[in-house]
Design a protein around this motif. Sequence first.
Motif, PDB file in Angstrom:
ATOM      1  N   LEU A 181       0.807  -1.224   0.000  1.00 61.84           N
ATOM      2  CA  LEU A 181       0.000   0.000   0.000  1.00 61.84           C
ATOM      3  C   LEU A 181       0.843   1.280   0.000  1.00 61.84           C
ATOM      4  CD1 LEU A 181      -2.829  -0.889   2.595  1.00 61.84           C
ATOM      5  CD2 LEU A 181      -2.948  -0.984   0.100  1.00 61.84           C
ATOM      6  N   ARG A 182       2.155   1.141  -0.158  1.00 66.73           N
ATOM      7  CA  ARG A 182       3.068   2.277  -0.018  1.00 66.73           C
ATOM      8  C   ARG A 182       2.701   3.432  -0.942  1.00 66.73           C
ATOM      9  NH1 ARG A 182       9.244   0.833  -0.390  1.00 66.73           N
ATOM     10  NH2 ARG A 182       8.714  -0.024   1.661  1.00 66.73           N
ATOM     11  N   ARG A 183       2.317   3.149  -2.158  1.00 65.12           N
ATOM     12  CA  ARG A 183       2.063   4.208  -3.143  1.00 65.12           C
ATOM     13  C   ARG A 183       0.655   4.807  -3.033  1.00 65.12           C
ATOM     14  NH1 ARG A 183       4.728   1.742  -8.738  1.00 65.12           N
ATOM     15  NH2 ARG A 183       6.879   1.549  -7.951  1.00 65.12           N
ATOM     16  N   GLU A 184      -0.161   4.262  -2.165  1.00 64.70           N
ATOM     17  CA  GLU A 184      -1.541   4.758  -2.057  1.00 64.70           C
ATOM     18  C   GLU A 184      -1.654   6.026  -1.219  1.00 64.70           C
ATOM     19  OE1 GLU A 184      -4.274   3.191  -3.699  1.00 64.70           O
ATOM     20  OE2 GLU A 184      -2.502   2.311  -4.659  1.00 64.70           O
ATOM     21  N   GLY A 185      -0.630   6.327  -0.444  1.00 60.44           N
ATOM     22  CA  GLY A 185      -0.643   7.564   0.341  1.00 60.44           C
ATOM     23  C   GLY A 185      -1.472   7.493   1.613  1.00 60.44           C
ATOM     24  N   TYR A 186      -1.742   6.284   2.095  1.00 59.66           N
ATOM     25  CA  TYR A 186      -2.507   6.150   3.320  1.00 59.66           C
ATOM     26  C   TYR A 186      -1.625   6.368   4.540  1.00 59.66           C
ATOM     27  CZ  TYR A 186      -5.653   3.661   0.116  1.00 59.66           C
ATOM     28  OH  TYR A 186      -6.447   3.314  -0.945  1.00 59.66           O
ATOM     29  N   HIS A 187      -2.268   6.756   5.641  1.00 58.84           N
ATOM     30  CA  HIS A 187      -1.572   6.788   6.934  1.00 58.84           C
ATOM     31  C   HIS A 187      -1.822   5.438   7.599  1.00 58.84           C
ATOM     32  CE1 HIS A 187       0.148   8.373  10.615  1.00 58.84           C
ATOM     33  NE2 HIS A 187      -0.901   7.909  11.276  1.00 58.84           N
ATOM     34  N   PRO A 202      -1.843 -15.949   0.926  1.00 58.05           N
ATOM     35  CA  PRO A 202      -1.032 -14.728   0.836  1.00 58.05           C
ATOM     36  C   PRO A 202      -1.777 -13.614   0.110  1.00 58.05           C
ATOM     37  CG  PRO A 202      -0.273 -16.341  -0.763  1.00 58.05           C
ATOM     38  CD  PRO A 202      -1.306 -17.033   0.069  1.00 58.05           C
ATOM     39  N   VAL A 203      -1.600 -12.388   0.608  1.00 53.05           N
ATOM     40  CA  VAL A 203      -2.347 -11.251   0.091  1.00 53.05           C
ATOM     41  C   VAL A 203      -1.825 -10.841  -1.278  1.00 53.05           C
ATOM     42  CG1 VAL A 203      -2.950  -8.836   0.494  1.00 53.05           C
ATOM     43  CG2 VAL A 203      -2.853 -10.441   2.412  1.00 53.05           C
ATOM     44  N   ASN A 204      -2.751 -10.662  -2.211  1.00 50.66           N
ATOM     45  CA  ASN A 204      -2.417 -10.173  -3.541  1.00 50.66           C
ATOM     46  C   ASN A 204      -2.511  -8.646  -3.542  1.00 50.66           C
ATOM     47  OD1 ASN A 204      -3.692  -9.178  -6.308  1.00 50.66           O
ATOM     48  ND2 ASN A 204      -2.381 -10.945  -6.754  1.00 50.66           N
ATOM     49  N   GLY A 205      -1.475  -7.966  -4.013  1.00 47.62           N
ATOM     50  CA  GLY A 205      -1.408  -6.507  -3.961  1.00 47.62           C
ATOM     51  C   GLY A 205      -2.545  -5.829  -4.709  1.00 47.62           C
ATOM     52  N   LEU A 206      -2.857  -6.314  -5.900  1.00 47.14           N
ATOM     53  CA  LEU A 206      -3.900  -5.717  -6.721  1.00 47.14           C
ATOM     54  C   LEU A 206      -5.261  -5.843  -6.021  1.00 47.14           C
ATOM     55  CD1 LEU A 206      -4.520  -4.368  -9.454  1.00 47.14           C
ATOM     56  CD2 LEU A 206      -4.931  -6.660 -10.385  1.00 47.14           C
ATOM     57  N   GLU A 207      -5.517  -7.035  -5.474  1.00 43.25           N
ATOM     58  CA  GLU A 207      -6.779  -7.269  -4.786  1.00 43.25           C
ATOM     59  C   GLU A 207      -6.872  -6.447  -3.499  1.00 43.25           C
ATOM     60  OE1 GLU A 207      -9.505 -11.000  -3.109  1.00 43.25           O
ATOM     61  OE2 GLU A 207      -7.385 -11.318  -3.611  1.00 43.25           O
TER      62      GLU A 207
END
Length: 379
Positions: free
Chosen positions: A24-30, A108-113
């Motif tokens: 989630l690094r590029r999503e800009g979340y805190h 395992p978690v898929n990044g896109l999903e």
Amino acid sequence: MERKQCVWVVDDEPNGFEVIELLLRREGYHLNYFSSGKEALNRLDTSRPDVILLDVMMPEMDGIETCSRIKANPNWKPIPIIIVTALDSKEDLARALESGADDFLTKPVNGLELRARVRSMLRIKQQYDALQATINLRHDLSKLVVEDLRQPMSTMLLGSHLLLQSNLEPKDRERAEMVHAAGLEVDAIINGLLRLAKMESGKLLLNRVEVDLNELAEVVLANFQAIAQTTAPQAAMLPEGTAQRAIANFKQIQLKSELPKQRRWISIDANLFHRLLDNLLTNAIESSPSGSNITFHINYPNATESPRQAVISVIDEGIGISKHLQQSILDQYEPGSLISGASQIGLRLTFCKMVAEAHGGTITIEDNQPQGSIVTVQI
């Protein structure tokens, strides 16, 4: 500057947080990390996330129990929760959703999903926040309108009162009395709405006094019985929409009272409780067909058997309130048609619920057999 959307990750394994943080690094979340459900619950008292990613397999308190506790709290319930689990059985997924989870991800978690599901939950949260803001604005505007009505209504009541003190012709006096009675009714509605607003905001202070509940009930019942005996021409003189007019229209209804011989003094707000009893009886009458019975019942439980001081029941023989409305009508200003030509206004029952709860009590609705409803207030 626009506020960063806050995502909580609750996982006993730090590696699980690191994976999600990377995806989630590029999503800009805190992002905030909590190593246990208990830690997250303690933090919710002072902070609110926009979405929670909650691992299932955790010691002490697993994700299912954590989710259940969050959703059981009315203040936390709107927070979207995504269950993250390595379990893939249908039963486990069903348990997660039944606990109140809004969505789930499998490991395992898929990044896109992951990114798609977080965005979806954030959209839902934004829509909820916008709706809540609209509701709050509506409440504030309604309160302002009601408060603005008080001054002109006071002027109208004063004017009609002074008019009644003058020498009027019988016909003119009759009309002035009708105007004054209607003004008193509207004034009571305004005061009731303002009290509702105070109750909703938790700012209402009860003016508790020791009251003989039997005596209060007798006063309320006497008022209803007296109006029930009015003739049709006299009933037509009452202000349209008042409880008295409703009773007069259904004057063939038999109002029975079952009050215990042993009286009990209880500490209540007498004015609020008087209105509660009025509302219960008015609703029962409006929902009952002509010629039926309404029973007003009070019971004083034994102190050793129940913590309740009094149980008040109003039993009617109308067609009743449908099962799906029996709870919602207490929580919303929701109308429900009960009999042909009459409607049940949820505002009255909402008021009763607030008054009962302000006194530490409860109100319930159940079916009366073979037909009708039983509304019970316990305090």
